[in-house]
Motif scaffolding. Structure first.
Motif, PDB file in Angstrom:
ATOM      1  N   THR A  85       3.463  16.253  14.981  1.00  0.00           N
ATOM      2  CA  THR A  85       2.792  17.198  14.090  1.00  0.00           C
ATOM      3  C   THR A  85       3.457  19.252  13.662  1.00  0.00           C
ATOM      4  N   LEU A  86       4.295  19.420  14.590  1.00  0.00           N
ATOM      5  CA  LEU A  86       4.786  20.615  13.811  1.00  0.00           C
ATOM      6  C   LEU A  86       5.279  20.351  13.580  1.00  0.00           C
ATOM      7  N   THR A  87       6.586  19.800  12.814  1.00  0.00           N
ATOM      8  CA  THR A  87       8.201  19.371  12.463  1.00  0.00           C
ATOM      9  C   THR A  87       7.246  19.541  10.702  1.00  0.00           C
ATOM     10  N   GLY A  88       5.987  19.355  10.351  1.00  0.00           N
ATOM     11  CA  GLY A  88       6.212  19.366   9.409  1.00  0.00           C
ATOM     12  C   GLY A  88       5.521  20.965   8.336  1.00  0.00           C
ATOM     13  N   TYR A  89       4.973  20.861   9.928  1.00  0.00           N
ATOM     14  CA  TYR A  89       4.284  22.592   9.583  1.00  0.00           C
ATOM     15  C   TYR A  89       5.829  23.291   9.663  1.00  0.00           C
ATOM     16  N   VAL A  90       6.427  23.193  10.976  1.00  0.00           N
ATOM     17  CA  VAL A  90       8.225  23.783  10.830  1.00  0.00           C
ATOM     18  C   VAL A  90       9.033  24.128   9.191  1.00  0.00           C
ATOM     19  N   ALA A  91       8.748  22.886   8.956  1.00  0.00           N
ATOM     20  CA  ALA A  91       9.642  22.472   7.322  1.00  0.00           C
ATOM     21  C   ALA A  91       9.562  22.920   6.438  1.00  0.00           C
ATOM     22  N   ASP A  92       8.139  23.621   5.773  1.00  0.00           N
ATOM     23  CA  ASP A  92       6.936  24.313   4.965  1.00  0.00           C
ATOM     24  C   ASP A  92       7.770  25.422   5.670  1.00  0.00           C
ATOM     25  N   GLY A  93       8.236  25.857   6.490  1.00  0.00           N
ATOM     26  CA  GLY A  93       7.923  27.202   6.496  1.00  0.00           C
ATOM     27  C   GLY A  93       6.640  28.458   7.055  1.00  0.00           C
ATOM     28  N   TRP A  94       6.253  27.314   7.980  1.00  0.00           N
ATOM     29  CA  TRP A  94       4.421  28.097   8.745  1.00  0.00           C
ATOM     30  C   TRP A  94       5.860  28.922   9.877  1.00  0.00           C
ATOM     31  N   SER A  95       4.281  29.715   9.676  1.00  0.00           N
ATOM     32  CA  SER A  95       4.317  30.237  11.207  1.00  0.00           C
ATOM     33  C   SER A  95       3.292  29.911  12.478  1.00  0.00           C
ATOM     34  N   PHE A  96       2.970  30.187  13.521  1.00  0.00           N
ATOM     35  CA  PHE A  96       1.535  29.823  14.502  1.00  0.00           C
ATOM     36  C   PHE A  96       1.293  31.028  15.895  1.00  0.00           C
ATOM     37  N   VAL A  97      -0.044  30.595  15.219  1.00  0.00           N
ATOM     38  CA  VAL A  97      -0.463  31.504  16.344  1.00  0.00           C
ATOM     39  C   VAL A  97      -0.511  30.804  17.554  1.00  0.00           C
ATOM     40  N   ALA A  98      -0.554  30.851  18.728  1.00  0.00           N
ATOM     41  CA  ALA A  98      -1.207  30.773  20.151  1.00  0.00           C
ATOM     42  C   ALA A  98      -2.094  31.282  20.731  1.00  0.00           C
ATOM     43  N   LEU A  99      -2.689  30.405  21.061  1.00  0.00           N
ATOM     44  CA  LEU A  99      -4.009  31.715  21.741  1.00  0.00           C
ATOM     45  C   LEU A  99      -4.185  30.668  23.222  1.00  0.00           C
ATOM     46  N   ARG A 100      -4.539  31.854  24.539  1.00  0.00           N
ATOM     47  CA  ARG A 100      -4.607  30.863  25.157  1.00  0.00           C
ATOM     48  C   ARG A 100      -5.643  32.118  26.286  1.00  0.00           C
ATOM     49  N   LEU A 101      -6.104  31.729  27.466  1.00  0.00           N
ATOM     50  CA  LEU A 101      -7.348  31.968  27.890  1.00  0.00           C
ATOM     51  C   LEU A 101      -6.469  32.911  28.962  1.00  0.00           C
ATOM     52  N   VAL A 102      -7.076  33.707  29.869  1.00  0.00           N
ATOM     53  CA  VAL A 102      -5.502  34.325  30.565  1.00  0.00           C
ATOM     54  C   VAL A 102      -6.446  35.384  31.726  1.00  0.00           C
ATOM     55  N   GLY A 103      -7.982  35.800  31.407  1.00  0.00           N
ATOM     56  CA  GLY A 103      -8.537  36.492  32.221  1.00  0.00           C
ATOM     57  C   GLY A 103      -9.764  36.022  33.426  1.00  0.00           C
ATOM     58  N   ASP A 104     -10.378  36.617  33.889  1.00  0.00           N
ATOM     59  CA  ASP A 104     -11.607  36.305  34.543  1.00  0.00           C
ATOM     60  C   ASP A 104     -12.973  37.857  33.527  1.00  0.00           C
ATOM     61  N   ASP A 105     -12.064  38.524  33.081  1.00  0.00           N
ATOM     62  CA  ASP A 105     -13.433  39.215  32.392  1.00  0.00           C
ATOM     63  C   ASP A 105     -14.174  38.479  31.203  1.00  0.00           C
ATOM     64  N   LEU A 106     -15.198  37.911  31.708  1.00  0.00           N
ATOM     65  CA  LEU A 106     -16.301  36.984  30.820  1.00  0.00           C
ATOM     66  C   LEU A 106     -17.468  38.210  30.663  1.00  0.00           C
TER      67      LEU A 106
END
Length: 352
Positions: A176-197
């Motif tokens: 499903t990324l293909t359509g967004y790439v073809a339309d010139g969209w950008s992306f934000v990649a989010l992830r958990l990386v720490g234990d500070d809760l």
């Protein structure tokens, strides 16, 4: 690579954190559903289910802001999400209080009624380095979340970058990324990386150039169950969905009206002063096969306010007593009439 504590208390806290992830729509392969706002990227064996997705969108005709919050159930302690945006986004933290206030302002009005005979209502109402890789425009840390803004590249290069950097996508989701790439969209990649809760996790705010209000949905075509999305839209006027998928999905208007001085939340006060104080709340139930485009919102034909009304039937002691006395009186009256008729009949027989 981030190190994760393995103590029982740490595992419990991280599980609770993911369950409250207000900013990420974390879902896993292979058993969990996809999420409307973006693509899930989970470690192998981690299972999570997004139970509801809530977002606030606002814009001034030049810039749009999406603030996301989700209700999530998870059996894992790590996860990530890829969210497409029409242009590169600036990422920051939102506030949970804003969504609490939105829910309070738009809650249904309750119409309490008594039934005729006072019986209660027993039934409730119902990249760099690889060919085609995206350009990394920035990284920001929001508590235990790392957000990476990506632009450019081609679909294979984007998929390779995501995979190499810990964002594992199911094949059908990656497609499903293909359509967004073809339309010139950008992306934000989010992830958990720490234990500070400490203090929990805030919703995430994405701000990017856009001349219209849009909410990314196309990646949910790869979902394995229906998606429920509630979008609050704040602006100068009431809005409605105008995208091509609207007629194929169950879309419900739940609130429309000016919030004015009704809000005490600083964020909503700030937005109201900038983009307008008319709030529209729309909830959509969408089967994956009905999703072909993103949500798009435009000015509605009218600014007529609307508030959903829930009817609640109740019975207090007085109506219950009235019901009992009415029933006893009716039975006594019937008994009197039947008894009187019997006496008259016996007299007639005696004279005959």
């Amino acid at each position: 690579m981030a190190q994760y504590s393995t103590s029982p208390w740490s595992r419990l806290c991280r599980t609770a954190l993911v369950a409250l992830l207000a900013a990420t729509c974390l879902v896993s392969a292979p058993t969990a559903s996809a999420c409307a706002c973006g693509a899930p990227a989970m470690p192998d064996g981690v299972d999570a289910t997004a139970t509801q997705e809530i977002a606030l969108v606002s814009g001034d005709g030049r810039t749009e802001t999406i603030e996301m919050r989700l209700a999530l159930q998870s059996a894992g302690d790590r996860g990530a999400l890829v969210v497409p945006t029409p242009a590169p986004a600036t990422v920051s933290g939102g506030t949970a209080e804003t969504f609490t206030e939105l829910g309070w302002i738009t809650k249904p009005r309750v119409d309490t009624r008594r039934r005729l005979f006072g019986f209660p209502n027993l039934i409730p109402l119902m990249g760099a380095g690889n060919p085609g890789a995206p350009e990394v425009l920035g990284r920001v840390r929001i508590g235990p979340i790392e957000a990476v803004t990506l632009r450019g590249g081609d679909a294979p290069g984007l998929q390779r970058w995501l995979s190499d950097n810990g964002f594992a996508l199911r094949a059908e989701v990656a497609a499903t990324l293909t359509g967004y790439v073809a339309d010139g969209w950008s992306f934000v990649a989010l992830r958990l990386v720490g234990d500070d809760l400490r203090g929990g996790l805030k919703p995430v705010r994405l701000t990017f150039p856009s001349t219209e209000l849009v909410y990314p949905m196309r990646m949910s075509r790869a979902a394995r169950q229906s998606q429920r999305v509630t979008v609050y839209a704040l602006g100068h006027h009431r809005v409605e969905r105008t995208d091509a998928d609207r007629g194929r999905q169950d879309t419900t208007l739940e609130f429309a009206g000016r919030i004015g001085a009704a809000t005490h939340d600083p964020r909503l006060t700030e937005l109201s002063a900038g983009v307008g104080d008319y709030l529209t709340r729309i909830t959509t139930e969408a089967a994956p096969e009905s999703i072909t485009t993103d949500f798009r919102f435009s000015r509605a034909a009218t600014d007529e306010p609307y508030q959903r009304v829930d009817v609640e039937y109740v019975a207090d002691g007085r109506t219950a007593l009235t019901t009992m006395l009415t029933a006893v009186g009716a039975l006594a009256g019937i008994a009197f009439l039947v008894g009187g008729a019997a006496v008259i009949d016996r007299r007639r027989r005696a004279r005959g």
